[in-house]
Design a protein around this motif. Structure first.
Motif, PDB file in Angstrom:
ATOM      1  N   MET A   1       2.911  17.627   1.855  1.00 41.31           N
ATOM      2  CA  MET A   1       3.620  16.443   2.041  1.00 41.31           C
ATOM      3  C   MET A   1       3.638  15.916   0.305  1.00 41.31           C
ATOM      4  O   MET A   1       2.468  15.663  -0.032  1.00 41.31           O
ATOM      5  N   LYS A   2       4.883  15.690   0.007  1.00 42.25           N
ATOM      6  CA  LYS A   2       4.886  15.091  -1.344  1.00 42.25           C
ATOM      7  C   LYS A   2       4.690  13.854  -1.452  1.00 42.25           C
ATOM      8  O   LYS A   2       4.672  12.995  -0.510  1.00 42.25           O
ATOM      9  N   PHE A   3       4.564  13.320  -2.546  1.00 40.62           N
ATOM     10  CA  PHE A   3       4.268  11.745  -3.093  1.00 40.62           C
ATOM     11  C   PHE A   3       5.347  10.890  -2.369  1.00 40.62           C
ATOM     12  O   PHE A   3       4.964  10.015  -1.810  1.00 40.62           O
ATOM     13  N   LEU A   4       6.668  11.504  -2.613  1.00 38.15           N
ATOM     14  CA  LEU A   4       7.680  10.291  -2.137  1.00 38.15           C
ATOM     15  C   LEU A   4       7.541  10.373  -0.685  1.00 38.15           C
ATOM     16  O   LEU A   4       8.036   9.586   0.027  1.00 38.15           O
ATOM     17  N   ASP A   5       7.256  11.774   0.035  1.00 36.42           N
ATOM     18  CA  ASP A   5       7.158  11.292   1.370  1.00 36.42           C
ATOM     19  C   ASP A   5       6.096  10.489   1.940  1.00 36.42           C
ATOM     20  O   ASP A   5       6.564   9.842   2.910  1.00 36.42           O
ATOM     21  N   ARG A   6       4.990  10.749   1.416  1.00 35.38           N
ATOM     22  CA  ARG A   6       3.834   9.744   1.934  1.00 35.38           C
ATOM     23  C   ARG A   6       4.214   8.270   1.271  1.00 35.38           C
ATOM     24  O   ARG A   6       3.724   7.525   2.152  1.00 35.38           O
ATOM     25  N   PHE A   7       4.854   8.117   0.373  1.00 36.00           N
ATOM     26  CA  PHE A   7       5.227   6.497   0.007  1.00 36.00           C
ATOM     27  C   PHE A   7       6.082   6.184   1.216  1.00 36.00           C
ATOM     28  O   PHE A   7       5.785   5.033   1.712  1.00 36.00           O
ATOM     29  N   LEU A   8       7.048   6.892   1.651  1.00 34.80           N
ATOM     30  CA  LEU A   8       8.140   6.255   2.559  1.00 34.80           C
ATOM     31  C   LEU A   8       7.313   6.151   3.799  1.00 34.80           C
ATOM     32  O   LEU A   8       7.688   5.203   4.493  1.00 34.80           O
ATOM     33  N   ARG A   9       6.594   7.337   4.211  1.00 34.07           N
ATOM     34  CA  ARG A   9       5.774   7.141   5.546  1.00 34.07           C
ATOM     35  C   ARG A   9       5.138   5.742   5.332  1.00 34.07           C
ATOM     36  O   ARG A   9       4.942   5.122   6.617  1.00 34.07           O
ATOM     37  N   ASP A  10       3.940   5.617   4.492  1.00 30.92           N
ATOM     38  CA  ASP A  10       3.346   4.528   4.531  1.00 30.92           C
ATOM     39  C   ASP A  10       3.968   3.296   4.491  1.00 30.92           C
ATOM     40  O   ASP A  10       3.494   2.268   4.922  1.00 30.92           O
ATOM     41  N   TYR A  11       5.126   3.215   3.917  1.00 34.45           N
ATOM     42  CA  TYR A  11       5.959   1.905   3.905  1.00 34.45           C
ATOM     43  C   TYR A  11       6.076   1.623   5.001  1.00 34.45           C
ATOM     44  O   TYR A  11       6.167   0.675   5.660  1.00 34.45           O
ATOM     45  N   ARG A  12       6.828   2.673   5.825  1.00 34.73           N
ATOM     46  CA  ARG A  12       7.414   2.432   7.256  1.00 34.73           C
ATOM     47  C   ARG A  12       6.129   1.822   8.146  1.00 34.73           C
ATOM     48  O   ARG A  12       6.015   1.139   8.945  1.00 34.73           O
ATOM     49  N   ILE A  13       4.939   2.518   7.977  1.00 37.26           N
ATOM     50  CA  ILE A  13       3.668   2.109   8.493  1.00 37.26           C
ATOM     51  C   ILE A  13       3.382   0.734   8.302  1.00 37.26           C
ATOM     52  O   ILE A  13       2.750  -0.149   9.372  1.00 37.26           O
ATOM     53  N   ASN A  14       3.370   0.188   6.989  1.00 34.68           N
ATOM     54  CA  ASN A  14       2.900  -0.851   6.751  1.00 34.68           C
ATOM     55  C   ASN A  14       3.832  -2.063   7.491  1.00 34.68           C
ATOM     56  O   ASN A  14       3.323  -2.973   7.965  1.00 34.68           O
ATOM     57  N   VAL A  15       5.254  -1.746   7.469  1.00 40.19           N
ATOM     58  CA  VAL A  15       6.155  -2.729   7.947  1.00 40.19           C
ATOM     59  C   VAL A  15       6.103  -2.844   9.667  1.00 40.19           C
ATOM     60  O   VAL A  15       5.734  -3.824  10.273  1.00 40.19           O
ATOM     61  N   ALA A  16       5.858  -1.566  10.114  1.00 42.55           N
ATOM     62  CA  ALA A  16       5.611  -1.536  11.588  1.00 42.55           C
ATOM     63  C   ALA A  16       4.357  -1.985  12.172  1.00 42.55           C
ATOM     64  O   ALA A  16       4.126  -2.761  13.044  1.00 42.55           O
ATOM     65  N   SER A  17       3.179  -1.994  11.243  1.00 40.49           N
ATOM     66  CA  SER A  17       1.699  -2.211  11.743  1.00 40.49           C
ATOM     67  C   SER A  17       1.942  -3.676  11.755  1.00 40.49           C
ATOM     68  O   SER A  17       0.532  -4.281  12.696  1.00 40.49           O
TER      69      SER A  17
END
Length: 184
Positions: A1-17
């Motif tokens: 998984m590339k950096f941008l994929d991880r960034f976008l995933r983590d951003y979604r997780i932070n909003v949802a959490s």
């Protein structure tokens, strides 16, 4: 998984959490590697279940179980959850399969349980294709996107069983968060 994929995933997780409650037991549909559970460690979530058809094998991640399979078939019938999470997953699931979500979410959610969904706007499909061609993202399962419209989420769950408690756009309006709560 590339950096941008991880960034976008983590951003979604932070909003949802923000909408996951302390001590919740979670069903993460489309869990990939179970990262959501790591990010929620401060909320002291109970032993939870991640589900993803792309997993090669069932496994454990700490106290959490990651299952290879599709919702709802791979979930044991006796399991119930405080929260069902689908982050950037709904747009990969055919409309015909989505029609069963209301009854299945009702079956697997405890009273007052929540469904947390993120869905990108249709414009994101074009952006992801470009980012994938530039090799800035891995672009997981882009071929499964079929033109899902945001307005479809509002009718996904029956208003007799679920109420919408939050809808908001994030990431410059390119992503949407929906939080539904089971009424009984």
């Amino acid at each position: 998984m590339k950096f941008l994929d991880r960034f976008l995933r983590d951003y979604r997780i932070n909003v949802a959490s923000r909408y996951v409650r302390v001590n919740d037991k979670i069903l993460d549909i489309g869990c990939f590697d179970g990262c959501l559970f790591e990010k929620l460690a401060k909320k002291n979530i109970q032993a939870s279940v991640g589900l993803d058809p792309l997993l090669k094998n069932d496994s454990k991640k700490g106290i959490h179980t990651l299952l290879s399979g599709k919702f709802p078939e791979a979930i044991p019938d006796n399991e119930t959850f405080d929260c069902i999470v689908m982050l950037a997953v709904l747009e990969h699931i055919p409309r015909e399969e989505q029609k069963q979500f209301n009854s299945q979410f009702d079956k697997f959610l405890k009273p007052k349980g929540r469904v947390i969904i993120t869905v990108p706007s249709p414009l994101v499909d074009h952006i992801l294709v470009v980012l994938s061609k530039l090799r800035l993202i891995d672009g997981m399962s882009l071929d499964e996107h079929y033109g899902f419209e945001i307005k479809e989420v509002f009718d996904l769950l029956d208003k007799q069983s679920f109420k919408l408690v939050k809808h908001k756009k994030f990431q410059l309006g390119l992503n949407n968060l929906f939080v539904f709560e089971k009424l009984n």
